[in-house]
Structure formats: structure tokens, C-alpha cells
Design an enzyme around this catalytic site. Structure first.
Site, PDB file in Angstrom:
ATOM      1  N   GLY A  92       0.795  -1.236   0.000  1.00 17.06           N
ATOM      2  CA  GLY A  92       0.000   0.000   0.000  1.00 17.06           C
ATOM      3  C   GLY A  92       0.821   1.276   0.000  1.00 17.06           C
ATOM      4  CG  HIS A  99       6.072   7.628   4.001  1.00 15.90           C
ATOM      5  ND1 HIS A  99       6.396   7.221   2.728  1.00 15.90           N
ATOM      6  CD2 HIS A  99       4.761   7.314   4.174  1.00 15.90           C
ATOM      7  CE1 HIS A  99       5.335   6.677   2.150  1.00 15.90           C
ATOM      8  NE2 HIS A  99       4.328   6.710   3.017  1.00 15.90           N
TER       9      HIS A  99
HETATM   10  P1  AMP Z   1       1.696   5.671   1.745  1.00 15.88           P
HETATM   11  O1  AMP Z   1       0.447   5.027   1.267  1.00 15.88           O
HETATM   12  O2  AMP Z   1       2.233   5.006   2.983  1.00 15.88           O
HETATM   13  O3  AMP Z   1       2.735   5.827   0.669  1.00 15.88           O
HETATM   14  O4  AMP Z   1       1.273   7.105   2.242  1.00 15.88           O
HETATM   15  C1  AMP Z   1       1.592   8.272   1.571  1.00 15.88           C
HETATM   16  C2  AMP Z   1       0.977   9.385   2.346  1.00 15.88           C
HETATM   17  O5  AMP Z   1       1.553  10.594   1.910  1.00 15.88           O
HETATM   18  C3  AMP Z   1      -0.539   9.503   2.166  1.00 15.88           C
HETATM   19  O6  AMP Z   1      -1.164   9.408   3.447  1.00 15.88           O
HETATM   20  C4  AMP Z   1      -0.717  10.887   1.544  1.00 15.88           C
HETATM   21  O7  AMP Z   1      -1.854  11.567   2.015  1.00 15.88           O
HETATM   22  C5  AMP Z   1       0.564  11.578   1.964  1.00 15.88           C
HETATM   23  N1  AMP Z   1       0.981  12.671   1.079  1.00 15.88           N
HETATM   24  C6  AMP Z   1       1.050  12.665  -0.271  1.00 15.88           C
HETATM   25  N2  AMP Z   1       1.500  13.857  -0.729  1.00 15.88           N
HETATM   26  C7  AMP Z   1       1.738  14.617   0.365  1.00 15.88           C
HETATM   27  C8  AMP Z   1       2.212  15.937   0.570  1.00 15.88           C
HETATM   28  N3  AMP Z   1       2.523  16.746  -0.451  1.00 15.88           N
HETATM   29  N4  AMP Z   1       2.322  16.396   1.838  1.00 15.88           N
HETATM   30  C9  AMP Z   1       1.992  15.610   2.882  1.00 15.88           C
HETATM   31  N5  AMP Z   1       1.554  14.349   2.755  1.00 15.88           N
HETATM   32  C10 AMP Z   1       1.413  13.851   1.528  1.00 15.88           C
END
Ligand code: AMP
Ligand code: ZN
Length: 113
Positions: A92, A99
Site C-alpha cells: 500500500g 516514511h
Molecule cells: P503511503 O500510502 O504510505 O505511501 O502514504 C503516503 C501518504 O503521503 C498519504 O497518506 C498521503 O496523504 C501523503 N501525502 C502525499 N502527498 C503529500 C504531501 N505533499 N504532503 C503531505 N503528505 C502527503
């Protein structure tokens, strides 16, 4: 490099910063899934947790420590919270820069799927 998290780490895309040091930065998730939803990343571009090698292990420890400190600062240490690292397509992961999610401030669902 068109990695959105690298751009935030470099200050090219502005974000509220909850914490930063030489190696780590923490900022709010743009689409929060809980009242507290913080993203903690290494400043260097590591594509996923699968790309962590032995010499990066302390970095993961420090990221967890930052998450714990932010949870403490936001007053949810005693209530509880969730730390999540998604890895790769079936894990996912949508943003290909390692992160750690800190989620809290409400009762989260049991289960992991
Ligand atoms: P994942 O599915 O673990 O890769 O989560 C990626 C996360 O990054 C998601 O919860 C998004 O809402 C978040 N996200 C994407 N772009 C940004 C952004 N520019 N600033 C902060 N969060 C972000
Ligand atoms: Zn990156």
C-alpha cells in the site's frame, strides 16, 4: 528529482514542520486519516523500508523516537497511537520515499488490513 517528500525535505514545497534535524523531518499528512496524522521521513531519498541496510538501522530508531516525541508533544502518549510503514505496491505504499505514519487522536480500528 520529482519526489514530493524530497521536495518537502529540501524546503521547495512548503509544509508545516513539526520536527527536523540533519537527517529527519516530520510534517502533517496532506490527507489526514486521524486528528493527528504526521509523516516522518529521512531527508535522504530511501525508496522504501526494503531499501534499508545495516548502516541505516539507527535512522529507523531515530524516526521512531521522533514519532514518540511528537506523540508526547501532542498529548497522545498515554492514550495510544499507531506507527505504520507501508512498503511497496502490495504493502500500500503510494509515495516512493520511506516514511513512517504517526496516527492518533481517536480510537483507531482494530486489525491491519
Ligand atoms: P503511503 O500510502 O504510505 O505511501 O502514504 C503516503 C501518504 O503521503 C498519504 O497518506 C498521503 O496523504 C501523503 N501525502 C502525499 N502527498 C503529500 C504531501 N505533499 N504532503 C503531505 N503528505 C502527503
Ligand atoms: Zn525522495
Amino acid at each position: 528529482m520529482d519526489c514530493i517528500f524530497c521536495q518537502i525535505a529540501d524546503g521547495k514545497v512548503p509544509s508545516e514542520i513539526f520536527y527536523q534535524d540533519k537527517e529527519i523531518i516530520a510534517f502533517p499528512d496532506i490527507h489526514p486519516l486521524a486528528p493527528i496524522h504526521v509523516i516522518i521521513i529521512p531527508k535522504k531519498h530511501v525508496p522504501s523500508i526494503a531499501h534499508i541496510n545495516e548502516k541505516d538501522l539507527s535512522l529507523i530508531g531515530r524516526m521512531v523516537n521522533v514519532a514518540n516525541q511528537i506523540a508526547e508533544n501532542k498529548g497522545i502518549s498515554d492514550r495510544g497511537y499507531r506507527l505504520v510503514i507501508n512498503c511497496g505496491k502490495e504493502g500500500g505504499q503510494m509515495v516512493p520515499h520511506l516514511h513512517l505514519h504517526l496516527l492518533g487522536g481517536k480510537q483507531l480500528a482494530n486489525g491491519l488490513t
